[in-house]
Design a protein around this motif. Structure first.
Motif, PDB file in Angstrom:
ATOM      1  N   ASP A 322      31.365 -10.173  -7.175  1.00 21.42           N
ATOM      2  CA  ASP A 322      31.561 -11.068  -6.027  1.00 21.42           C
ATOM      3  C   ASP A 322      32.696 -12.025  -6.390  1.00 21.42           C
ATOM      4  O   ASP A 322      32.496 -13.029  -7.061  1.00 21.42           O
ATOM      5  CB  ASP A 322      30.263 -11.848  -5.757  1.00 21.42           C
ATOM      6  N   LYS A 330      31.421 -13.532  -9.802  1.00 21.07           N
ATOM      7  CA  LYS A 330      30.042 -13.298 -10.242  1.00 21.07           C
ATOM      8  C   LYS A 330      29.806 -11.806 -10.467  1.00 21.07           C
ATOM      9  O   LYS A 330      30.216 -10.982  -9.640  1.00 21.07           O
ATOM     10  CB  LYS A 330      29.049 -13.822  -9.203  1.00 21.07           C
ATOM     11  N   GLU A 407      31.605  -7.454   2.014  1.00 22.33           N
ATOM     12  CA  GLU A 407      30.578  -8.402   1.552  1.00 22.33           C
ATOM     13  C   GLU A 407      30.044  -9.273   2.696  1.00 22.33           C
ATOM     14  O   GLU A 407      29.303 -10.221   2.472  1.00 22.33           O
ATOM     15  CB  GLU A 407      31.134  -9.295   0.447  1.00 22.33           C
ATOM     16  N   SER A 411      26.089 -13.256   1.581  1.00 25.07           N
ATOM     17  CA  SER A 411      25.639 -14.639   1.372  1.00 25.07           C
ATOM     18  C   SER A 411      24.384 -14.926   2.190  1.00 25.07           C
ATOM     19  O   SER A 411      23.522 -15.692   1.775  1.00 25.07           O
ATOM     20  CB  SER A 411      26.749 -15.620   1.742  1.00 25.07           C
ATOM     21  N   SER A 414      21.620 -13.327   0.148  1.00 24.92           N
ATOM     22  CA  SER A 414      21.327 -14.006  -1.123  1.00 24.92           C
ATOM     23  C   SER A 414      20.506 -15.278  -0.951  1.00 24.92           C
ATOM     24  O   SER A 414      19.780 -15.681  -1.856  1.00 24.92           O
ATOM     25  CB  SER A 414      22.629 -14.311  -1.879  1.00 24.92           C
ATOM     26  N   ALA A 415      20.617 -15.908   0.239  1.00 28.19           N
ATOM     27  CA  ALA A 415      19.843 -17.132   0.488  1.00 28.19           C
ATOM     28  C   ALA A 415      18.587 -16.854   1.307  1.00 28.19           C
ATOM     29  O   ALA A 415      17.870 -17.784   1.673  1.00 28.19           O
ATOM     30  CB  ALA A 415      20.726 -18.139   1.220  1.00 28.19           C
ATOM     31  N   VAL A 428      21.504 -17.860  -6.535  1.00 24.17           N
ATOM     32  CA  VAL A 428      21.928 -17.305  -5.241  1.00 24.17           C
ATOM     33  C   VAL A 428      23.206 -16.482  -5.386  1.00 24.17           C
ATOM     34  O   VAL A 428      23.350 -15.419  -4.781  1.00 24.17           O
ATOM     35  CB  VAL A 428      22.147 -18.455  -4.213  1.00 24.17           C
ATOM     36  N   THR A 429      24.150 -16.968  -6.192  1.00 22.03           N
ATOM     37  CA  THR A 429      25.440 -16.271  -6.335  1.00 22.03           C
ATOM     38  C   THR A 429      25.287 -14.900  -6.999  1.00 22.03           C
ATOM     39  O   THR A 429      25.989 -13.954  -6.654  1.00 22.03           O
ATOM     40  CB  THR A 429      26.430 -17.125  -7.151  1.00 22.03           C
ATOM     41  N   GLY A 432      24.063 -12.358  -4.565  1.00 23.32           N
ATOM     42  CA  GLY A 432      25.170 -11.857  -3.751  1.00 23.32           C
ATOM     43  C   GLY A 432      25.870 -10.695  -4.431  1.00 23.32           C
ATOM     44  O   GLY A 432      26.221  -9.694  -3.789  1.00 23.32           O
ATOM     45  N   SER A 435      23.760  -7.627  -4.171  1.00 21.06           N
ATOM     46  CA  SER A 435      23.869  -7.048  -2.834  1.00 21.06           C
ATOM     47  C   SER A 435      25.128  -6.189  -2.711  1.00 21.06           C
ATOM     48  O   SER A 435      25.100  -5.097  -2.129  1.00 21.06           O
ATOM     49  CB  SER A 435      23.887  -8.155  -1.777  1.00 21.06           C
TER      50      SER A 435
END
Length: 704
Positions: A322, A330, A407, A411, A414-415, A428-429, A432, A435
């Motif tokens: 990411d 990330k 992508e 986000s 992820s949240a 959270v990052t 992502g 994912s």
């Protein structure tokens, strides 16, 4: 009602009466659309899930139609308004709108000029005038008899009678239908500036435009109506009223009519301008919105279908990346089954541009986990990250492929609550990045965890009917998940919840049971899961897969109800060498249908087969990292991320997708971009035709 609805469905669909009766019976028994489409083909003449969804929609509408028809008939009987002519009209009506048009004259009028005139006893005078058998003086004389304390003059009596006649004209369903068709075919939408209009804003090009209702494009309708809601534009429906009035004179005032017909014409004119046209103009705009909404929903559904059918990358250990500038890139590693293995953060791009440390971390992860593919998110710093990975692969002679992955929605996932349940201890990052990796491994499994409205694949999605949009997207997801099949040993509870017959609660129970069990080795074990009864098992089991189970049949779409048939079939012929011309005799000998034999042999010849296409890697031009690097005439490659009515948005590695307008897609005339393009399609030799640095927009063309 059963016979009535069957007859109605025969009229509204292309299905035979017997097939319609079979489908209704199966639905009433609790069978799902995917189950009926796959395992009850003999009863539906092999209707596809798409055809069954259309049937389901028509069936639902037809039930509402018949229910409303019954309600209206009962109401009219109670009020003693029902006669043979009205009943015939109601029975012949095939739309809810037609029913309401027929019923309108019998509704109680509230606080209107018409109801006041009726209360004042002017209905007989209205009948006298509307008969048109008297001249004007005779009508005036008769009107004297209707004056009283509430109707103080002849003029008031005449006006009240005209109000009643005006209402009768406005309520006449045949007149209504004629005008409705006129507006639909000849009406014009006039567009003007409104209170909050912004010069040089997004709606500037609409001002002063007159759009013919019949030809206005759905995406323009939604854009205009959005502008109206934002008080930037105002709209008005215009129709040639002079032509309508001439027709009223010609067709509704008989040649033998006496001079009192002038009162009738004035009443009709009033009914047209005051009552009928305003409501029909509002209705025309509502119909335009409904039609545009339906088409936008259909397009959204088509895009979602193509996105979910993106090919998976099987048997790979994947590094998800990411990208980012200040916050770094990330990293997350997942195995062949999508299980999370490891994570890290690197800074290969500006401002830090620590290539050395970043390279070391990535190489260590590749070596430790035997990574075979890399997925790079297509957002901020994507291009630079791709160049970094490309160089790393070349410099270290790595046998690894990389791909740029959309992508959008990562986000959001992820949240989300689902991500928190799946990875409670991860940042959270990092979720992502997981994912992004998951989208390469199995796009469908990853994307079903995200609200489709967050995937950036529609147009004006917030302006359409939200209930209909949600239902459409849910049905498409359900149908595709079942068409592809789900690995019961690796699927998330969210993916399992889309399987036929499995609720979200049952899906969670399956995952919990799997944790205790280790792995499912037989489909029979599904019956041991809490809450899975005979019906849920029947509806779901055929769509589940066990890759390394006790029986190869459990890795196919063959339903356990047919396992005995498979055994008898295998004793009768060699599945590997059997030819199609033998299928019918096999079906006859085994006392089953040809359809079933074909399906079973297809599954046995390709156990574990996935209908999704082979993975296709996209190669980007390595010299383009920002919009400033682009010039008109450059040739690029890219991937289609979204399709709209007016064109397609193509990911060329920049922060914003570039627009490929419908006029630039093909040398041949096309009515819609989807005729040529599909979501996630790889495009080569795309020409840059415009670069707007101020608005950060790029225009593309395939007409090279």
């Amino acid at each position: 009602m059963s016979a009535n609805i069957t007859n109605l469905l025969v009229q509204k669909t292309s299905l035979s009466k017997k097939v319609i009766e079979n489908i209704i019976k199966l639905l009433d028994e609790g069978c799902t659309i995917p189950f009926i489409a796959r395992y009850r083909k003999e009863f539906t003449n092999s209707a596809t899930d798409e055809e069954l969804r259309v049937f389901e929609e028509v069936y639902s509408y037809s039930k509402k139609l018949l229910q409303r028809k019954t309600e209206i008939l009962e109401l009219l009987k109670e009020k003693n308004f029902l006669n043979e002519r009205v009943e015939k009209s109601l029975n012949e009506a095939t739309t809810l709108q037609a029913l309401e048009d027929i019923y309108t004259p019998f509704k109680d009028k509230k606080s209107s000029r018409t109801s006041q005139a009726i209360e004042n006893g002017l209905e007989p005078l209205a009948n006298i005038i509307q008969s048109m058998k008297y001249d004007e003086n005779e009508v005036l004389q008769k009107a004297k008899n209707f004056t009283n304390k509430d109707v103080k003059s002849i003029d008031e009596a005449i006006q009240g009678a005209k109000d009643i006649i005006a209402q009768r004209y406005a309520d006449d369903f045949k007149s209504k239908e004629v005008l409705r068709n006129l507006i639909s075919n000849w009406g014009i939408i006039e567009i003007k500036e409104a209170k909050e209009f912004k010069k040089d804003g997004v709606y500037t090009s609409f001002v002063g435009q007159n759009e013919k209702i019949k030809y206005i494009k759905p995406h323009r309708v939604l854009a205009i109506l959005r502008a109206v809601n934002e008080k930037e534009l105002s709209i008005k429906v215009d129709i040639d009223e002079k032509h309508i009035l001439e027709n009223i004179k010609k067709y509704k005032i008989p040649s033998w009519a006496k001079s009192s017909s002038s009162f009738v014409f004035e009443a009709y004119k009033d009914g047209l301008k005051r009552l009928l046209l305003p409501s029909l103009k509002r209705e025309a705009i509502a119909n335009l919105k409904e039609k545009a909404s339906k088409e936008a929903i259909e397009l959204f559904g088509k895009n979602l279908k193509e996105l979910l059918l993106t090919a998976p990358l099987v048997n790979h250990i994947i590094l998800g990346m990411d990208p980012g500038y200040k916050t770094g890139c990330k990293l997350a590693v997942i195995d062949e089954n999508g299980e999370y293995l490891n994570s890290s953060v690197i800074y290969p791009t500006k401002p830090k541009e620590d290539i050395k440390t970043s390279s070391k971390i990535v190489l260590e992860l590749i070596k430790k986990h035997k990574i075979t593919s890399i997925a790079i998110g297509n957002g901020t710093a994507s291009r630079e990250t791709a160049i970094f990975i490309s160089n790393l692969i070349k410099e270290n002679s790595l046998n690894i492929n990389y791909a740029i992955v959309s992508e959008i929605g990562a986000s959001v996932y992820s949240a989300s609550k689902i991500a928190t349940q799946e990875y409670p201890n991860l940042d959270v990052t990092i979720r992502g990045a997981i994912s992004i990796a998951s989208r390469l491994r199995d796009p469908m499994a990853a994307l079903v965890k995200i609200d489709p409205k967050s995937l950036g694949i529609g147009q004006y999605q917030h302006d359409v009917n939200q209930k209909e949009l949600s239902l459409k997207l849910e049905n498409i997801t359900i149908d595709l998940v079942n068409k592809v099949g789900v690995d019961i040993n690796s699927a998330s509870f969210k993916l399992l919840s889309f399987v036929s017959g499995i609720t979200e609660t049952l899906a969670k129970n399956i995952v919990e049971h799997r944790k205790k069990l280790g792995v499912f080795t037989s489909k029979k074990q599904l019956l041991d899961v809490k809450g899975v009864g005979a019906k849920a098992y029947e509806q779901s089991v055929g769509f589940l897969r066990i890759k390394k189970g006790d029986s190869i049949l459990d890795n196919t779409a063959i339903h356990p109800e047919d396992y005995d048939l498979v055994k008898r079939l295998e004793k009768t012929c060699d599945i590997k060498t059997v030819e199609k011309n033998q299928y019918q005799s096999l079906a006859t000998n085994l006392n089953t249908s040809l359809i079933k034999i074909e399906d079973i042999i297809n599954e046995l010849q390709k156990p574990g087969f996935d209908i999704r296409e082979n993975f296709n890697q996209v190669k980007f031009a390595s010299d383009i990292t920002k919009i400033e690097d682009l010039k008109e005439g450059y040739t690029l490659s890219g991937i289609v991320r979204n399709i709209t009515d007016f064109g397609a948005f193509v990911d060329i590695g920049l922060k914003n997708d570039a627009l490929l307008h419908i006029s630039q897609i093909s040398h041949k005339r096309i009515s819609h971009p989807s005729e040529v393009l599909s979501i996630n399609q790889n495009l080569e030799n795309i020409k840059v035709v415009s670069v707007d640095l101020e608005k950060q927009r790029v225009g593309l063309s395939l007409r090279n």
